[in-house]
Design a protein around this motif. Structure first.
Motif, PDB file in Angstrom:
ATOM      1  N   ALA A  89      30.332 100.097  86.347  1.00  0.00           N
ATOM      2  CA  ALA A  89      29.079  99.292  85.842  1.00  0.00           C
ATOM      3  C   ALA A  89      28.302  98.874  87.256  1.00  0.00           C
ATOM      4  O   ALA A  89      27.066  98.870  87.048  1.00  0.00           O
ATOM      5  N   PHE A  90      28.842  98.711  88.173  1.00  0.00           N
ATOM      6  CA  PHE A  90      28.130  98.166  89.526  1.00  0.00           C
ATOM      7  C   PHE A  90      28.534  99.147  90.460  1.00  0.00           C
ATOM      8  O   PHE A  90      29.735  99.461  90.737  1.00  0.00           O
ATOM      9  N   VAL A  92      30.184  99.470  93.888  1.00  0.00           N
ATOM     10  CA  VAL A  92      31.387  98.698  94.736  1.00  0.00           C
ATOM     11  C   VAL A  92      31.814  99.571  95.707  1.00  0.00           C
ATOM     12  O   VAL A  92      32.028 100.609  95.470  1.00  0.00           O
ATOM     13  N   PRO A  99      32.846  92.933  90.643  1.00  0.00           N
ATOM     14  CA  PRO A  99      31.701  92.237  89.803  1.00  0.00           C
ATOM     15  C   PRO A  99      32.315  91.890  88.513  1.00  0.00           C
ATOM     16  O   PRO A  99      33.638  91.928  88.260  1.00  0.00           O
TER      17      PRO A  99
END
Length: 170
Positions: A89-90, A92, A99
Motif C-alpha cells: 500500500a505504501f 516501505v 504503515p
C-alpha cells in the motif's frame, strides 16, 4: 473474514488485522488458512524484530491461476500465473515503521498446489512459506539483487524454522 493477531510472543509485538478472502481455487478450509496466515505473519514479525506501534492492516487473497495471471500481466508485464504476488500500500524500506495499511498478498491455488506436489512438501508448509515471502515484500524486502535475495531467503528460513517448517531452499 478478518482476524487480529497480537503475536504469541507477547504484547510487545505489533497487532495485525488480517483480512482474508478466499476468492477462487481449491484451498483448505478458511479456518485453516486463517491459522496459517496468523502463524506466518507472527513468525515474520518476530524474525524482523518488529515491536509495538500502531495496528497494521494486511489483506490476503486466496485466488486461482487465471486471476493471478491477469494481475501478473497487468502489474508486472508477465503473462503467466505465479505462486504469490505482493502489492504494498505504501513504499516501505526494511526497518521502517510499518504503515497502518501494509498491502495485499495474493496466492494462486493451482500453482501453489502444483509446486508443493513437485517439491514433495506439505501444502500447508508451502502456503506458509509464500505468506512469509509475501509479508517480507510488503515490509520492504526484495530479491532483485543477489545480496538482497540471500538476505531475504535467510529471513524466510529463520521465520519458517520458528514454525518447525524445513528450509524450503534446501
Amino acid at each position: 473474514m478478518t482476524t487480529t493477531t497480537q503475536g504469541r510472543a507477547g504484547a510487545q509485538a505489533p497487532a495485525f488485522q488480517i483480512d482474508i478472502l478466499v476468492e477462487a481455487g481449491d484451498w483448505p478450509p478458511e479456518a485453516t488458512l486463517r491459522d496459517l496466515a496468523d502463524r506466518a505473519v507472527e513468525a515474520a514479525v518476530a524474525e524482523l524484530g518488529l515491536s509495538g506501534g500502531e495496528p497494521t492492516e494486511l489483506s490476503i487473497v486466496f485466488s486461482d491461476d487465471p486471476h493471478v495471471r491477469a494481475l501478473n500481466a497487468a502489474w508486472r508485464g508477465k503473462d503467466k500465473p505465479t505462486n504469490v504476488l505482493s502489492f504494498p500500500a505504501f513504499a516501505v524500506k526494511p526497518g521502517d515503521k510499518l504503515p497502518p495499511m501494509l498491502g495485499d498478498i495474493v496466492l494462486a491455488a493451482e500453482t501453489v498446489s502444483r509446486e508443493a506436489a513437485l517439491e514433495g512438501k506439505p501444502l500447508a508448509h508451502h502456503i506458509t512459506h509464500l505468506l512469509v515471502h509475501g509479508f517480507l515484500h510488503l515490509a520492504g524486502h526484495d530479491h532483485d539483487a543477489e545480496d538482497e535475495a540471500e538476505a531475504m531467503e535467510l529471513l524466510e528460513r529463520r521465520a519458517l524454522a520458528r514454525l518447525a517448517i524445513p528450509d524450503p531452499y534446501a
